[in-house]
Design a protein around this motif. Structure first.
Motif, PDB file in Angstrom:
ATOM      1  N   GLU A 168       0.807  -1.082   0.170  1.00 26.92           N
ATOM      2  CA  GLU A 168      -0.080  -0.014  -0.052  1.00 26.92           C
ATOM      3  C   GLU A 168       0.851   1.272   0.192  1.00 26.92           C
ATOM      4  OE1 GLU A 168      -2.414  -0.738   3.361  1.00 26.92           O
ATOM      5  OE2 GLU A 168      -3.691  -2.098   2.608  1.00 26.92           O
ATOM      6  N   LEU A 169       2.077   0.948  -0.128  1.00 31.06           N
ATOM      7  CA  LEU A 169       2.962   2.339  -0.069  1.00 31.06           C
ATOM      8  C   LEU A 169       3.436   2.699  -1.547  1.00 31.06           C
ATOM      9  CD1 LEU A 169       5.587   1.531   2.759  1.00 31.06           C
ATOM     10  CD2 LEU A 169       3.994   3.380   2.504  1.00 31.06           C
ATOM     11  N   CYS A 170       3.465   4.107  -1.828  1.00 28.10           N
ATOM     12  CA  CYS A 170       3.946   4.535  -3.417  1.00 28.10           C
ATOM     13  C   CYS A 170       5.471   3.936  -3.361  1.00 28.10           C
ATOM     14  CB  CYS A 170       3.953   5.880  -3.463  1.00 28.10           C
ATOM     15  SG  CYS A 170       5.388   6.681  -2.372  1.00 28.10           S
ATOM     16  N   SER A 171       5.768   3.701  -4.487  1.00 31.86           N
ATOM     17  CA  SER A 171       7.198   3.032  -5.004  1.00 31.86           C
ATOM     18  C   SER A 171       8.110   3.653  -4.338  1.00 31.86           C
ATOM     19  CB  SER A 171       7.402   2.802  -6.301  1.00 31.86           C
ATOM     20  OG  SER A 171       7.281   4.115  -6.951  1.00 31.86           O
ATOM     21  N   GLU A 172       8.472   4.955  -4.181  1.00 32.15           N
ATOM     22  CA  GLU A 172       9.421   5.697  -3.446  1.00 32.15           C
ATOM     23  C   GLU A 172       9.519   5.498  -1.872  1.00 32.15           C
ATOM     24  OE1 GLU A 172      10.270  10.374  -2.364  1.00 32.15           O
ATOM     25  OE2 GLU A 172       9.696   9.960  -4.542  1.00 32.15           O
ATOM     26  N   ASP A 173       8.254   5.475  -1.525  1.00 35.60           N
ATOM     27  CA  ASP A 173       8.154   5.134  -0.039  1.00 35.60           C
ATOM     28  C   ASP A 173       8.645   3.710   0.492  1.00 35.60           C
ATOM     29  OD1 ASP A 173       7.541   7.767   1.065  1.00 35.60           O
ATOM     30  OD2 ASP A 173       5.745   7.174   1.260  1.00 35.60           O
ATOM     31  N   ALA A 174       8.084   2.724  -0.553  1.00 38.90           N
ATOM     32  CA  ALA A 174       8.426   1.537  -0.306  1.00 38.90           C
ATOM     33  C   ALA A 174      10.186   1.378  -0.405  1.00 38.90           C
ATOM     34  CB  ALA A 174       7.927   0.722  -1.208  1.00 38.90           C
ATOM     35  N   ALA A 175      10.455   1.848  -1.352  1.00 36.35           N
ATOM     36  CA  ALA A 175      12.125   2.018  -1.748  1.00 36.35           C
ATOM     37  C   ALA A 175      12.809   2.171  -0.357  1.00 36.35           C
ATOM     38  CB  ALA A 175      12.467   2.351  -2.925  1.00 36.35           C
ATOM     39  N   ASP A 176      12.155   3.346   0.113  1.00 34.47           N
ATOM     40  CA  ASP A 176      13.021   4.127   1.414  1.00 34.47           C
ATOM     41  C   ASP A 176      12.875   3.088   2.446  1.00 34.47           C
ATOM     42  OD1 ASP A 176      13.380   6.324   0.106  1.00 34.47           O
ATOM     43  OD2 ASP A 176      11.895   7.454   0.943  1.00 34.47           O
ATOM     44  N   VAL A 177      12.008   2.496   2.711  1.00 32.19           N
ATOM     45  CA  VAL A 177      11.831   1.467   3.806  1.00 32.19           C
ATOM     46  C   VAL A 177      12.615   0.492   3.715  1.00 32.19           C
ATOM     47  CG1 VAL A 177      10.035  -0.189   5.171  1.00 32.19           C
ATOM     48  CG2 VAL A 177       9.513   2.164   4.569  1.00 32.19           C
ATOM     49  N   ARG A 178      12.434  -0.337   2.499  1.00 35.25           N
ATOM     50  CA  ARG A 178      13.407  -1.385   2.072  1.00 35.25           C
ATOM     51  C   ARG A 178      14.887  -1.245   2.222  1.00 35.25           C
ATOM     52  NH1 ARG A 178       8.937  -2.515  -1.733  1.00 35.25           N
ATOM     53  NH2 ARG A 178       8.339  -4.708  -0.965  1.00 35.25           N
ATOM     54  N   GLU A 179      15.243  -0.083   1.723  1.00 35.17           N
ATOM     55  CA  GLU A 179      16.545   0.423   1.803  1.00 35.17           C
ATOM     56  C   GLU A 179      16.893   0.438   3.320  1.00 35.17           C
ATOM     57  OE1 GLU A 179      19.455   4.116   0.916  1.00 35.17           O
ATOM     58  OE2 GLU A 179      17.922   4.158  -0.115  1.00 35.17           O
ATOM     59  N   HIS A 180      16.264   1.123   4.199  1.00 37.86           N
ATOM     60  CA  HIS A 180      16.535   0.963   5.733  1.00 37.86           C
ATOM     61  C   HIS A 180      16.679  -0.377   6.335  1.00 37.86           C
ATOM     62  CE1 HIS A 180      16.433   2.119   9.705  1.00 37.86           C
ATOM     63  NE2 HIS A 180      15.377   1.524   9.935  1.00 37.86           N
ATOM     64  N   MET A 181      15.573  -1.165   5.834  1.00 37.79           N
ATOM     65  CA  MET A 181      15.633  -2.694   6.254  1.00 37.79           C
ATOM     66  C   MET A 181      17.000  -3.402   5.793  1.00 37.79           C
ATOM     67  SD  MET A 181      11.772  -3.985   6.553  1.00 37.79           S
ATOM     68  CE  MET A 181      11.663  -3.958   4.711  1.00 37.79           C
ATOM     69  N   ALA A 182      17.486  -2.999   4.798  1.00 42.06           N
ATOM     70  CA  ALA A 182      18.814  -3.657   4.264  1.00 42.06           C
ATOM     71  C   ALA A 182      19.823  -3.574   5.130  1.00 42.06           C
ATOM     72  CB  ALA A 182      18.999  -3.176   2.959  1.00 42.06           C
ATOM     73  N   GLY A 183      19.805  -2.221   6.144  1.00 46.99           N
ATOM     74  CA  GLY A 183      20.869  -1.831   6.988  1.00 46.99           C
ATOM     75  C   GLY A 183      20.418  -2.075   8.658  1.00 46.99           C
ATOM     76  N   CYS A 184      19.443  -2.489   8.646  1.00 51.10           N
ATOM     77  CA  CYS A 184      18.631  -2.461   9.876  1.00 51.10           C
ATOM     78  C   CYS A 184      18.303  -3.813  10.356  1.00 51.10           C
ATOM     79  CB  CYS A 184      17.761  -1.135  10.447  1.00 51.10           C
ATOM     80  SG  CYS A 184      17.026  -1.140  11.967  1.00 51.10           S
ATOM     81  N   ALA A 185      18.949  -4.752  11.302  1.00 50.34           N
ATOM     82  CA  ALA A 185      18.405  -5.956  11.560  1.00 50.34           C
ATOM     83  C   ALA A 185      17.095  -5.803  12.285  1.00 50.34           C
ATOM     84  CB  ALA A 185      19.548  -6.655  12.369  1.00 50.34           C
ATOM     85  N   GLU A 186      16.790  -4.813  13.101  1.00 47.67           N
ATOM     86  CA  GLU A 186      15.926  -4.960  14.020  1.00 47.67           C
ATOM     87  C   GLU A 186      14.616  -4.471  13.303  1.00 47.67           C
ATOM     88  OE1 GLU A 186      14.473  -2.324  17.788  1.00 47.67           O
ATOM     89  OE2 GLU A 186      16.511  -2.666  17.594  1.00 47.67           O
ATOM     90  N   CYS A 187      14.575  -3.531  12.327  1.00 48.29           N
ATOM     91  CA  CYS A 187      13.518  -3.412  11.565  1.00 48.29           C
ATOM     92  C   CYS A 187      13.154  -4.516  10.520  1.00 48.29           C
ATOM     93  CB  CYS A 187      13.594  -2.252  10.767  1.00 48.29           C
ATOM     94  SG  CYS A 187      13.324  -0.762  11.981  1.00 48.29           S
ATOM     95  N   ARG A 188      14.015  -5.075   9.931  1.00 43.46           N
ATOM     96  CA  ARG A 188      13.996  -6.199   9.113  1.00 43.46           C
ATOM     97  C   ARG A 188      13.347  -7.486   9.887  1.00 43.46           C
ATOM     98  NH1 ARG A 188      18.774  -6.041   7.482  1.00 43.46           N
ATOM     99  NH2 ARG A 188      19.747  -7.555   8.878  1.00 43.46           N
ATOM    100  N   ASN A 189      13.743  -7.700  11.002  1.00 44.18           N
ATOM    101  CA  ASN A 189      13.026  -8.949  11.904  1.00 44.18           C
ATOM    102  C   ASN A 189      11.744  -8.315  12.105  1.00 44.18           C
ATOM    103  OD1 ASN A 189      15.288 -10.344  11.960  1.00 44.18           O
ATOM    104  ND2 ASN A 189      16.222  -9.479  14.095  1.00 44.18           N
ATOM    105  N   GLU A 190      11.407  -7.153  12.479  1.00 46.08           N
ATOM    106  CA  GLU A 190       9.921  -6.940  12.730  1.00 46.08           C
ATOM    107  C   GLU A 190       9.179  -6.931  11.658  1.00 46.08           C
ATOM    108  OE1 GLU A 190       7.522  -2.889  14.408  1.00 46.08           O
ATOM    109  OE2 GLU A 190       9.579  -3.256  15.080  1.00 46.08           O
TER     110      GLU A 190
END
Length: 88
Positions: free
Chosen positions: A20-42
């Protein structure tokens, strides 16, 4: 891109799970998760919960159980919807 941070990523995980996210926001969140194990686990926990709920919604009760439950519902409805006598 700039890392969106944990606060934004966590706030948008549910929308990401449901596409439900626009492609830009989805990309931002995915990029963040690539470097953040805690968010990736959540996010992984959210994926598992979503899959379990979706699977549970596809399952149906056995016919005998459905019959028992529907009969009981009708009995309860009959008691609550029956006209009541007016007492003067």
């Amino acid at each position: 891109m700039t890392d969106c941070g944990c606060d934004k990523a966590r706030a948008e995980l549910e929308e990401l799970l449901h596409d439900e996210l626009c492609s830009e926001d989805a990309a931002d969140v995915r990029e963040h998760m690539a470097g953040c194990a805690e968010c990736r686990n959540e996010f992984r926990v959210g994926m598992v919960l979503t899959e379990v709920v979706q699977r549970a919604c596809r399952e149906s009760a056995p016919d005998e159980l459905r019959s028992v439950v529907l009969t009981r519902i009708r009995e309860i409805q009959a008691v609550h919807t029956a006209p009541r006598a007016v007492v003067d």
